[in-house]
Design a protein around this motif. Structure first.
Motif, short mmCIF file in Angstrom:
data_model
loop_
_atom_site.label_atom_id
_atom_site.label_comp_id
_atom_site.label_asym_id
_atom_site.label_seq_id
_atom_site.Cartn_x
_atom_site.Cartn_y
_atom_site.Cartn_z
N ILE A 12 48.29 53.23 40.62
CA ILE A 12 48.33 53.59 38.88
C ILE A 12 47.41 53.71 38.25
O ILE A 12 46.51 52.54 38.25
CB ILE A 12 50.00 52.42 38.40
N ARG A 25 43.77 53.05 36.00
CA ARG A 25 44.22 52.70 34.79
C ARG A 25 43.38 53.68 33.85
O ARG A 25 42.66 54.33 33.88
CB ARG A 25 43.24 51.40 34.83
N GLY A 67 41.91 40.64 43.26
CA GLY A 67 42.90 40.25 43.48
C GLY A 67 43.49 42.00 42.20
O GLY A 67 44.51 42.21 41.61
N THR A 68 42.31 42.28 41.71
CA THR A 68 42.84 42.98 40.46
C THR A 68 42.72 44.66 40.47
O THR A 68 43.32 45.75 39.83
CB THR A 68 42.19 42.58 39.34
N GLY A 69 42.32 44.92 41.97
CA GLY A 69 42.90 46.83 42.39
C GLY A 69 41.17 47.18 42.37
O GLY A 69 41.20 48.52 42.25
N LYS A 70 40.30 46.52 42.55
CA LYS A 70 38.75 46.68 42.22
C LYS A 70 38.77 48.11 43.74
O LYS A 70 37.86 49.26 43.87
CB LYS A 70 37.56 45.72 42.41
N THR A 71 39.00 46.95 44.77
CA THR A 71 38.49 48.03 46.40
C THR A 71 39.68 49.21 45.70
O THR A 71 39.21 50.22 46.68
CB THR A 71 39.16 46.87 47.66
N THR A 72 40.91 49.04 45.86
CA THR A 72 42.17 50.56 45.92
C THR A 72 41.58 50.81 44.82
O THR A 72 41.92 52.26 45.67
CB THR A 72 43.37 49.94 45.55
N LEU A 123 54.63 47.83 40.53
CA LEU A 123 55.22 47.63 41.14
C LEU A 123 56.62 46.32 41.53
O LEU A 123 56.25 45.95 43.21
CB LEU A 123 53.83 47.27 41.77
N MET A 148 46.27 39.51 41.07
CA MET A 148 47.89 40.98 41.14
C MET A 148 47.85 40.93 42.49
O MET A 148 49.29 40.78 43.15
CB MET A 148 46.98 42.44 40.84
N ARG A 149 47.53 40.39 43.49
CA ARG A 149 47.76 40.18 45.10
C ARG A 149 48.12 38.78 44.72
O ARG A 149 49.83 39.23 45.24
CB ARG A 149 46.27 39.84 45.80
N LEU A 175 52.13 39.95 43.50
CA LEU A 175 52.69 40.90 44.57
C LEU A 175 53.14 40.61 45.76
O LEU A 175 54.42 40.50 46.90
CB LEU A 175 51.71 42.80 45.27
#
Ligand SMILES: Nc1ncnc2c1ncn2[C@@H]1O[C@H](COP(=O)(O)OP(=O)(O)O)[C@@H](O)[C@H]1O
Ligand SMILES: [Mg+2]
Length: 307
Positions: free
Chosen positions: A45, A47, A76-81, A217, A249-250, A253
């Protein structure tokens, strides 16, 4: 394309032509706004960053314009993703750690399997990304020792080169068009980012936990409610220098998955186990009891006991 590059063009005509050709060959630079389905990670998603651009768009534009950037935020906030969503298979990822050496970045001689005593040079992720014109993600950058960070300096400024004396092929490698670096950090962890590296980054993106994305999610509503309250509390307290644990976030989930496989109470217990003991854990337990309507059945960290 040529016109839009004005003002950012470097030294010579050759370089200008090289950049223009590269930009033209990459389809994504043509459209400033990126559709959701343009993400390389299914289900990602995007941002919004400054009210206009999506994170995917910003990461891609930065690469096109030879900008290096920093993404900072808790784990786990989605930086890598986000980096994977923007660049897909083109992205080269190097995971940093406290014992990291320059060889981990530039390459080294490694034993040739099956041939005793034979060593072969293998380029590291930095050289690979520079030569092939790929985006390079330096994940958990805070753990890269400052001495190793220094290796990156000439690669990240206008020189776009790095010199490796051990390398059997060319010792000085010049970055091909398309090379750019994304630095991911968890603030306050490890050695941090040295001044000269920070100076070479075009901008820093702060990436907090996105509870709206968590909801999309399918994280259960009760857990989102708990996370919201803890985040608000943490924000209010951070003014006074207090650092409060908040679910990443991780973990959210993970709670979603555990609630499906086991049940919400089990998921709540797992979350409690992640939270530091003491006042913070008591607060989390209170919130879970309220939001999950548990009455007296307070979730405790998971622990095996004799039957
Ligand atoms: N915007 C988002 N859309 C979809 N999934 C996300 C989003 N942000 C985070 N996630 C999910 O959260 C988890 C942690 O993300 P990750 O990129 O590993 O975090 P970080 O690198 O910041 O530690 C992953 O499972 C990822 O898929
Ligand atoms: Mg990561």
């Amino acid at each position: 394309m040529f016109l839009s590059m004005q003002g950012l063009v470097g030294a010579g005509v050759d370089e200008f032509v090289e950049r223009a050709e590269w930009a033209q060959s990459t389809a994504h630079t043509a459209s400033p706004s990126v559709e959701h389905d343009a993400s390389h990670v299914p289900g990602y998603i995007p941002r919004v960053i400054d009210g206009v651009h999506s994170d995917i768009d910003i990461l891609r534009q930065a690469r096109t314009w030879r900008m290096h950037l920093i993404q900072s935020g808790p784990p786990g906030t989605g930086k890598t993703t986000a980096a994977q969503a923007a660049h897909g298979d083109e992205l080269i990822i190097a995971a940093c750690y406290d014992g990291m050496t320059t060889q981990d970045l530039v390459g080294q001689y490694l034993p040739e399997p099956g041939e005793a005593g034979v060593f072969r040079w293998v380029d590291g992720p930095l050289i690979e990304a520079m030569q092939r014109g790929r985006p390079l993600l330096l994940d958990d950058f805070g753990w890269m020792p400052p001495g190793v960070q220094a290796t990156l300096l000439p690669a990240l400024d206008h020189q776009r080169t790095v010199t490796v004396l051990d390398r059997p092929k060319e010792q000085t490698v010049k970055a091909a068009e398309g090379f750019s670096v994304i630095i991911n950090v968890n603030p306050g962890v490890g050695f941090g980012i040295t001044g000269p590296i920070r100076d070479r980054a075009a901008f820093e993106l702060h990436v907090p936990v996105d509870l709206k994305a968590a909801e999309k999610l399918d994280v259960p509503r009760a857990f989102i409610g708990v996370a919201e309250e803890l985040h608000n509390l943490a924000e209010a307290e951070s003014v006074n220098g207090i650092h409060r644990w908040v679910p990443s976030m991780r973990s959210l989930l993970n709670a979603r998955n555990l609630a499906v496989v086991f049940d919400e109470h089990f998921a709540a217990s797992a979350l409690v186990g992640e939270c530091p003991a003491g006042e913070q854990r008591t607060k989390l337990q209170d919130l879970l009891v309220t939001h999950l309507e548990l009455d007296t059945d307070v979730p405790e960290p998971l622990q095996s006991r004799s039957l």
